[in-house]
Design an enzyme around this catalytic site. Structure first.
Site, PDB file in Angstrom:
ATOM      1  NE  ARG A  63      15.755  -7.667  20.209  1.00 50.25           N
ATOM      2  CZ  ARG A  63      15.831  -7.892  21.527  1.00 50.25           C
ATOM      3  NH1 ARG A  63      16.345  -9.022  21.974  1.00 50.25           N
ATOM      4  NH2 ARG A  63      15.377  -6.987  22.374  1.00 50.25           N
ATOM      5  CG  ASP A 113      16.745 -16.581  28.072  1.00 49.26           C
ATOM      6  OD1 ASP A 113      16.793 -15.541  27.392  1.00 49.26           O
ATOM      7  OD2 ASP A 113      15.688 -17.220  28.220  1.00 49.26           O
ATOM      8  CG  ASP A 114      17.070 -17.232  23.328  1.00 47.61           C
ATOM      9  OD1 ASP A 114      16.927 -18.292  23.979  1.00 47.61           O
ATOM     10  OD2 ASP A 114      16.156 -16.690  22.675  1.00 47.61           O
ATOM     11  CE  LYS A 162      20.771  -8.287  27.307  1.00 47.25           C
ATOM     12  NZ  LYS A 162      20.210  -8.155  25.966  1.00 47.25           N
ATOM     13  CB  THR A 163      17.691  -9.466  30.062  1.00 42.00           C
ATOM     14  OG1 THR A 163      16.388  -9.029  29.667  1.00 42.00           O
ATOM     15  CG2 THR A 163      17.525 -10.560  31.097  1.00 42.00           C
ATOM     16  CB  ILE A 164      15.566  -4.401  31.478  1.00 45.58           C
ATOM     17  CG1 ILE A 164      14.704  -4.714  30.255  1.00 45.58           C
ATOM     18  CG2 ILE A 164      16.648  -3.399  31.167  1.00 45.58           C
ATOM     19  CD1 ILE A 164      13.721  -3.591  29.906  1.00 45.58           C
ATOM     20  CE1 TYR A 171      -8.554  11.774  32.500  1.00 43.96           C
ATOM     21  CE2 TYR A 171      -6.766  13.014  33.522  1.00 43.96           C
ATOM     22  CZ  TYR A 171      -7.800  12.925  32.594  1.00 43.96           C
ATOM     23  OH  TYR A 171      -8.055  13.975  31.770  1.00 43.96           O
ATOM     24  CE1 TYR A 191      12.521  -0.321  22.785  1.00 43.11           C
ATOM     25  CE2 TYR A 191      10.196   0.296  22.803  1.00 43.11           C
ATOM     26  CZ  TYR A 191      11.204  -0.553  22.399  1.00 43.11           C
ATOM     27  OH  TYR A 191      10.923  -1.634  21.614  1.00 43.11           O
ATOM     28  CD  GLU A 192       9.094   5.114  28.382  1.00 43.78           C
ATOM     29  OE1 GLU A 192       9.401   3.909  28.270  1.00 43.78           O
ATOM     30  OE2 GLU A 192       8.089   5.603  27.854  1.00 43.78           O
ATOM     31  NE  ARG A 217      15.289  -1.474  25.368  1.00 47.85           N
ATOM     32  CZ  ARG A 217      15.198  -2.162  24.240  1.00 47.85           C
ATOM     33  NH1 ARG A 217      14.773  -3.408  24.268  1.00 47.85           N
ATOM     34  NH2 ARG A 217      15.507  -1.621  23.100  1.00 47.85           N
TER      35      ARG A 217
HETATM   36  P1  FBP Z   1      16.511  -8.706  25.971  1.00 52.16           P
HETATM   37  O1  FBP Z   1      15.796  -9.934  26.431  1.00 52.16           O
HETATM   38  O2  FBP Z   1      17.230  -8.886  24.705  1.00 52.16           O
HETATM   39  O3  FBP Z   1      17.372  -8.141  27.057  1.00 52.16           O
HETATM   40  O4  FBP Z   1      15.410  -7.579  25.675  1.00 52.16           O
HETATM   41  C1  FBP Z   1      14.550  -7.092  26.619  1.00 52.16           C
HETATM   42  C2  FBP Z   1      13.430  -6.270  26.025  1.00 52.16           C
HETATM   43  O5  FBP Z   1      13.543  -4.936  26.478  1.00 52.16           O
HETATM   44  C3  FBP Z   1      12.050  -6.835  26.357  1.00 52.16           C
HETATM   45  O6  FBP Z   1      11.598  -6.397  27.604  1.00 52.16           O
HETATM   46  C4  FBP Z   1      11.220  -6.344  25.212  1.00 52.16           C
HETATM   47  O7  FBP Z   1      10.112  -7.188  24.991  1.00 52.16           O
HETATM   48  C5  FBP Z   1      12.170  -6.404  24.060  1.00 52.16           C
HETATM   49  O8  FBP Z   1      13.471  -6.252  24.606  1.00 52.16           O
HETATM   50  C6  FBP Z   1      11.922  -5.357  23.019  1.00 52.16           C
HETATM   51  O9  FBP Z   1      12.942  -5.394  22.094  1.00 52.16           O
HETATM   52  P2  FBP Z   1      12.971  -4.557  20.747  1.00 52.16           P
HETATM   53  O10 FBP Z   1      13.107  -3.128  21.126  1.00 52.16           O
HETATM   54  O11 FBP Z   1      14.155  -5.092  20.024  1.00 52.16           O
HETATM   55  O12 FBP Z   1      11.680  -4.830  20.064  1.00 52.16           O
END
Ligand code: FBP
Length: 552
Positions: free
Chosen positions: A143, A173-174, A200-202, A241, A425-426, A428
């Site tokens: 990052r 975007d950044d 890229k970004t989920i 639940y 994380y499951e 990404r």
């Molecule tokens: P990017 O915007 O860099 O693609 O990251 C997405 C993301 O998975 C977000 O949904 C989440 O808030 C963040 O990364 C968590 O990042 P890290 O694991 O570095 O804390």
């Protein structure tokens, strides 16, 4: 080799490409000149060399005459997203087709690898090991932000040493904003190094008229939806639940909305709506408790609620509270020192006495665990770490308190048992779906064509993505076209506009038309796992978001 049976078969998958990239050398067609989405004068002045360039689209070309070798350096930036390895294999295959002597280098650990000159050559053997796999582990990501001229100059040193024609930066975007600043800088000093971006970004928040979706969103939402579906089936079986599920996505609620469209849970909160309606925490809790109570009346003491990761910052009163807490507990301030000196049991009372009346009321209403997260878990600058706040527990506990009160007045009869989950994380690094495998490979291949056409300051673009892949339209979009001026850290800066959920958009409108029905009756959909082999109707599904947006 130590790989699973699926990985072994999946390695043989040949990603589908748009027609224009399948034959000969793609012909680059120039479209209309572009303007930035807003603040045209300011953006034009900041990007004199890369502003106003035309849109590009590719058409099938003639048999490729061999061109000179092309050397490219690739960087993965930010959070992982399924398909990154296919972008890289697309670039590799693209530049090798142009000339087998072309070379691809990967900078290690994200943009920092460029600055620190850490890299490796990506050979055919390495690339083959990573085709159609999830993760960013081929070269790693990071990052670090490429923002300063000193970074750009260090990057140029290694680009010159490796005789690179171009850098391809794969990011959100950044990172793409910074890629454009880098492109402009290299163009200004005639560095002879082009810069191309890839979306890229989920989170799905890098999209616009020309970029239909960011890669990874499809696979990640499919994985989360599978898990949500499994939980829904469990909830509907055990009937005891309420599952509160927080979903990644940073600020935007695209992931929550897409998963809701795929699984039809009882409750889905959309942060953008909360902000638009200026909802209070108490109103949100009322809404949720109302649904729990009504379902209980029907004998259904179970359900599923989806909560977007960024929700807390979209609730106006929480935003104010967080900002007051950031000021009050700013690292090294007198008030922070006073706070630290207090006995733990007196701290919350002291905080309430220091906050504005409204913020004190909100703070008082929060469960004690959340009060601790807000006051103790702070980042190195002393700010509340919003992403670490367990919003799912906050809401679950507050709903429980509200239901207890309703019980006392006879407005609720039932049992309220909760389970909490956080999915991020499951998904990404899941193996890319066919869509992401094809889309990413096409984005990478497109980048190689843009490089060979001598372009810089462009983002790879693949459109018409709800059609079969051979009808996809590949090309390039000038990054400046997506920019506007925004305040960042107190200064106005040119940035790519972040795409939040559109409250006038078709996906959200459909969701609103259905959510009442989904809340009270049990209409769960169980999407099951991603299918990599089998009928195209199951394996090549795109997202519901895209289908609604493109009216398919
Ligand atoms: P990017 O915007 O860099 O693609 O990251 C997405 C993301 O998975 C977000 O949904 C989440 O808030 C963040 O990364 C968590 O990042 P890290 O694991 O570095 O804390």
């Amino acid at each position: 080799m130590n790989i699973s049976a699926l990985q072994k078969e999946r390695a043989k998958y040949q990603p589908k490409l748009p027609k224009s990239l399948r034959q000969g050398a793609a012909k680059v067609v120039e479209g209309a000149k572009t303007e930035s989405v807003a603040d045209q004068k300011e953006i034009a002045a900041l990007f004199p060399n890369t502003y106003g360039m035309p849109l590009l689209s590719f058409e099938p070309g003639d048999a490729a005459a061999e061109s000179a070798p092309i050397n490219v350096g690739v960087i993965l930036s930010g959070g992982q997203a399924p398909g990154g390895h296919n972008v890289i294999s697309g670039i590799f295959d693209g530049i090798k087709k142009i000339n087998p002597e072309s070379k691809l280098y990967g900078f290690l650990g994200g943009p920092g690898g460029l600055v620190d000159h850490k890299y490796m050559e990506l050979t055919a053997e390495i690339i083959d090991e990573y085709r159609n796999t999830g993760g960013f582990d081929i070269i790693g990501s990071g990052r670090t932000k490429l923002e300063e001229e000193a970074h750009f100059d260090k990057g140029l040193e290694i680009a010159k040493d490796l005789n690179l024609n171009a850098l391809v930066i794969i990011g959100g975007d950044d990172s793409n904003t910074n890629a454009c600043v880098l492109a402009e800088y290299y163009a200004k000093i005639n560095a002879g190094v082009q810069v191309i971006g890839c979306p890229k970004t989920i989170d799905g928040d890098l999209k616009n008229g020309m970029i239909e979706t960011s890669f990874g969103f499809d696979t990640a939402t499919k994985v989360y939806s599978e898990l949500i579906g499994n939980i829904q089936r469990d909830a509907n079986s055990a009937k005891k639940y309420w599952h509160f599920i927080k979903l990644m996505g940073r600020s935007a609620s695209h992931i929550a909305l897409e998963c809701a469209l795929k699984t039809q849970p009882n409750i889905t909160l959309i942060s953008e709506e909360v902000a638009d309606k200026k909802q209070t925490l108490s109103e949100i809790v009322d809404y949720m408790a109302g649904i729990v109570a009504k379902r209980a009346e029907n004998g259904d003491s179970f359900g599923v609620a989806l909560i977007p990761e960024g929700l807390i910052e979209f609730i106006p009163e929480m935003k104010v509270l967080i900002s007051e807490l950031n000021d009050l507990l700013a690292e090294g301030s007198e008030s922070e020192k006073e706070f630290r000196m207090l006995r733990k049991s007196h701290r919350n009372e002291w905080i309430e006495s220091q906050l504005s009346k409204d913020s004190a009321t909100v703070f008082k209403s929060l469960p004690s665990g959340i009060k601790t997260q807000l006051t103790l878990d702070r980042d190195p600058h002393g700010n509340v770490q919003v992403s670490l706040i367990e919003t799912e527990k906050l809401l679950g506990e507050m709903v429980k308190t509200r239901l207890d009160a309703m019980k006392n007045t006879g407005h609720y009869v039932g049992k309220f048992g909760t389970q909490y989950h956080f999915f991020g994380y499951e998904g990404r690094c899941a193996a890319p779906s066919n869509f992401d495998a094809d889309y990413c490979y096409s984005l990478g291949y497109t980048a190689s064509v843009l490089v060979s056409a001598g372009k810089t300051g462009y983002m790879s673009s693949v459109r018409n993505t709800t059609a079969p892949a051979d009808k996809w339209i590949a090309g390039g979009v000038p990054v400046t076209m997506m920019m506007n001026m925004e305040k960042r850290h107190g200064h106005m800066k040119p940035v790519i506009q972040k795409a939040l959920v559109e409250l006038e958009g078709a996906p959200y409108k459909y969701f609103v038309s259905k959510r009442g029905e989904w809340a009270y009756s049990t209409n769960f959909i169980y999407p099951g796992p991603i299918q990599y082999f089998g009928p195209t109707e199951v394996c090549d599904l795109t997202t519901e978001t895209l289908k609604f947006e493109q009216n398919r």
